[in-house]
Design an enzyme around this catalytic site. Structure first.
Site, PDB file in Angstrom:
ATOM      1  N   THR A  30       0.811  -1.228   0.000  1.00  0.00           N
ATOM      2  CA  THR A  30       0.000   0.000   0.000  1.00  0.00           C
ATOM      3  C   THR A  30       0.836   1.266   0.000  1.00  0.00           C
ATOM      4  OG1 THR A  30      -0.125   0.033   2.430  1.00  0.00           O
ATOM      5  CG2 THR A  30      -1.858  -1.180   1.238  1.00  0.00           C
ATOM      6  N   CYS A  34       2.470   2.594   9.424  1.00  0.00           N
ATOM      7  CA  CYS A  34       1.509   2.608  10.525  1.00  0.00           C
ATOM      8  C   CYS A  34       2.223   2.463  11.863  1.00  0.00           C
ATOM      9  CB  CYS A  34       0.517   1.448  10.389  1.00  0.00           C
ATOM     10  SG  CYS A  34      -0.398   1.393   8.840  1.00  0.00           S
ATOM     11  N   CYS A  38      -2.150  -0.085  14.914  1.00  0.00           N
ATOM     12  CA  CYS A  38      -3.124   0.374  13.913  1.00  0.00           C
ATOM     13  C   CYS A  38      -4.364  -0.517  13.945  1.00  0.00           C
ATOM     14  CB  CYS A  38      -2.502   0.340  12.517  1.00  0.00           C
ATOM     15  SG  CYS A  38      -3.619   0.940  11.225  1.00  0.00           S
ATOM     16  N   ARG A  63       4.056   6.851   3.048  1.00  0.00           N
ATOM     17  CA  ARG A  63       3.271   7.962   3.592  1.00  0.00           C
ATOM     18  C   ARG A  63       2.551   7.498   4.848  1.00  0.00           C
ATOM     19  NH1 ARG A  63      -1.961   6.914   2.833  1.00  0.00           N
ATOM     20  NH2 ARG A  63      -2.659   5.650   1.064  1.00  0.00           N
ATOM     21  N   CYS A  65      -0.233   6.577   7.527  1.00  0.00           N
ATOM     22  CA  CYS A  65      -1.589   6.023   7.516  1.00  0.00           C
ATOM     23  C   CYS A  65      -2.581   7.076   7.995  1.00  0.00           C
ATOM     24  CB  CYS A  65      -1.638   4.800   8.428  1.00  0.00           C
ATOM     25  SG  CYS A  65      -3.280   4.088   8.642  1.00  0.00           S
ATOM     26  N   ASP A 441      17.734  11.473  51.049  1.00  0.00           N
ATOM     27  CA  ASP A 441      16.515  12.265  51.190  1.00  0.00           C
ATOM     28  C   ASP A 441      15.695  11.751  52.371  1.00  0.00           C
ATOM     29  OD1 ASP A 441      14.432  14.170  49.756  1.00  0.00           O
ATOM     30  OD2 ASP A 441      13.353  12.330  50.268  1.00  0.00           O
TER      31      ASP A 441
END
Length: 491
Positions: A30, A34, A38, A63, A65, A441
């Site tokens: 595709t 992702c 996803c 690119r 998702c 402390d």
């Protein structure tokens, strides 16, 4: 992580959100990438390719998702748990140094050549500093496009792009949508009410679980008057930023932190978000931390009672170092009073239409020349404070997100009035060392004694070796056994 194919496949097939931001899944069929969680149907194993960063995916031509929006994931927890050059470089890139000073500026801060830094980042992250900064600019642009009515030309330059054409090309390449289409898609989403002019509202993601009680309780209980406040269920504070100043309101929600930012210059958006995430320790891996601490049977009940404690940090390391000195051997209330006086006398006034904030915390340069007689402090502490701020102002002492933790410790310990407690609390809350420890402390020793742990500093340090590298988180669990206001959300 991304080279362990079998482990990555299991995380994707189980939609394990713990790995969001740790690695990214690129789908060969595709052309998208992702987050591991996803919600879509997991691709076939033969079509998966794993990358260590969003920038690496973009560099390979994938690119983002549109469904899982991998660019909005929490950052990798590795950058906050490590002190090597790559981790320090990533913290500086997230703080916008490449956009402001370029790759030579990044390399100079780290003491390396540009070629060395580029080679190290490429080897570990699959992308160089320019590509990593470009991915961050794309996310900033997306936030501005989707959450503000700003004109696209202003957004382009606010996000750090050199031209409108570069802005348009990058957004289209990374998100497969034009800036106008991104804004149109956001407008079709759930109604969020009319935007407040000049205010940017967004969500800050985190890895669950997150315990907000000690995180926001500590920030609210130690708030400096005029600089910080708790109002209407939100922690609010002023921010000194590279191009101007801002005011942020942070509200804990079940699955995110609601963030409202008002900035005098939108170019500061990326830096402001990065500093807020750093302050709230939102890129931590609470499962890894809690699993290590839970292995100690005396700590396990504390972890099980309220898992996911974070280390409350600061947005400005120099500011916190000053506050740590003011808080030496006095109560929380007295420390707030001393800091409030310093702010009123030397801080820069600002306007806050939505609350009661009045000043920016004064920087070292503003404090370096102050009259020691004007400080209502013991003489020895005046010397400590002035030595600190003068060292910070002239650059001999550097405290920042990219600081070498051990070098900074050595420099602090060399200052008059700096002992192990002050040095370690600065390392923990200002420099972000996850293994900083405070065996001397009083609250830690009291909690240790009540739990049946050794209570002397030497013996407790020896026992705490099994908690490494997360001793700063163990301190949070030990402090939480007390009824001090730092351990609960304000009513």
């Amino acid at each position: 992580m991304h080279t362990d194919t079998e482990r990555c496949v299991r995380a994707v097939q189980s939609k394990d959100a713990r790995f969001d931001g740790v690695f990214f899944t690129a789908v060969l069929t595709t052309g998208i990438y992702c987050r591991p969680s996803c919600p879509g149907v997991p691709p076939k194993v033969k079509n998966m390719e794993f990358h260590p960063s969003a920038a690496s995916c973009q560099r390979a031509g994938f690119r983002a998702c549109k469904r899982c929006r991998p660019d909005t994931t929490p950052g990798s927890p590795a950058w906050n748990a490590r002190a090597d050059a790559v981790a320090r470089a990533m913290r500086l890139i997230q703080d916008g140094v490449v956009d402001r000073e370029g790759v030579p500026g990044l390399a100079a801060r780290l003491g390396y050549s540009t070629r060395q830094i580029e080679r190290q980042l490429l080897a570990e992250l699959g992308a160089g500093p320019l590509a990593l900064a470009r991915a961050q600019r794309a996310q900033t642009a997306r936030l501005l496009v989707e959450t503000t009515p700003m004109p696209m030309a202003r957004i382009a330059f606010a996000a750090g792009f050199s031209s409108i054409r570069t802005f348009n090309d990058t957004v289209r390449e990374v998100f497969a949508l034009t800036p106008g289409e991104l804004r149109a898609r956001a407008a079709r989403g759930p109604a969020a009410g009319p935007p407040t002019p000049g205010v940017i509202s967004l969500r800050l993601p985190f890895r669950a679980p997150l315990a907000p009680s000690n995180l926001f309780g500590h920030l609210a209980a130690t708030a400096v008057p005029g600089v910080e406040e708790w109002r209407d269920g939100a922690y609010r504070r002023t921010l000194s930023l590279p191009y101007g100043h801002g005011i942020v309101a942070l509200t804990p929600k079940p699955d995110h932190i609601a963030c409202r930012l008002s900035l005098t210059d939108p170019r500061d958006l990326t830096v402001a978000i990065s500093r807020c995430r750093w302050m709230l320790d939102l890129d931590a891996d609470p499962v890894a931390v809690d699993d290590r601490l839970r292995a100690d049977p005396l700590l396990a009940p504390l972890v099980d009672k309220e898992p996911g404690r974070r280390v409350p940090r600061t947005v400005d390391a120099a500011e916190f170092a000053v506050r740590a000195v003011l808080g030496q051997q006095v109560s929380t209330a007295a420390a707030r009073t001393h800091a409030g006086r310093l702010v009123a006398a030397h801080g820069t006034p600002i306007d806050d239409p939505e609350g009661g904030l009045t000043h920016l915390f004064p920087g070292p340069e503003a404090l370096a020349g102050l009259d020691p007689e004007s400080l209502a402090l013991p003489r020895s502490r005046r010397t400590t404070l002035l030595t600190l701020v003068r060292g910070l102002a002239d650059g001999e002492l550097r405290l920042d997100v990219d600081s070498d933790w051990e070098k900074a410790r050595a420099q602090l310990m060399a200052l008059p009035g700096f002992g192990p407690w002050t040095t370690e609390v600065v390392a923990m809350r200002a420099l972000g060392d996850p293994d900083a420890f405070l065996p001397g402390d009083l609250g830690v020793r009291r909690a240790a004694q009540n739990l049946g742990l050794p209570s002397t500093p030497a013996a407790l340090t020896a026992r705490a070796a099994q908690w490494r590298p997360w001793r700063a988180y163990a301190v949070q669990y030990l402090w939480a056994t007390d009824s001090h206001p730092i351990n609960s959300l304000p009513v």
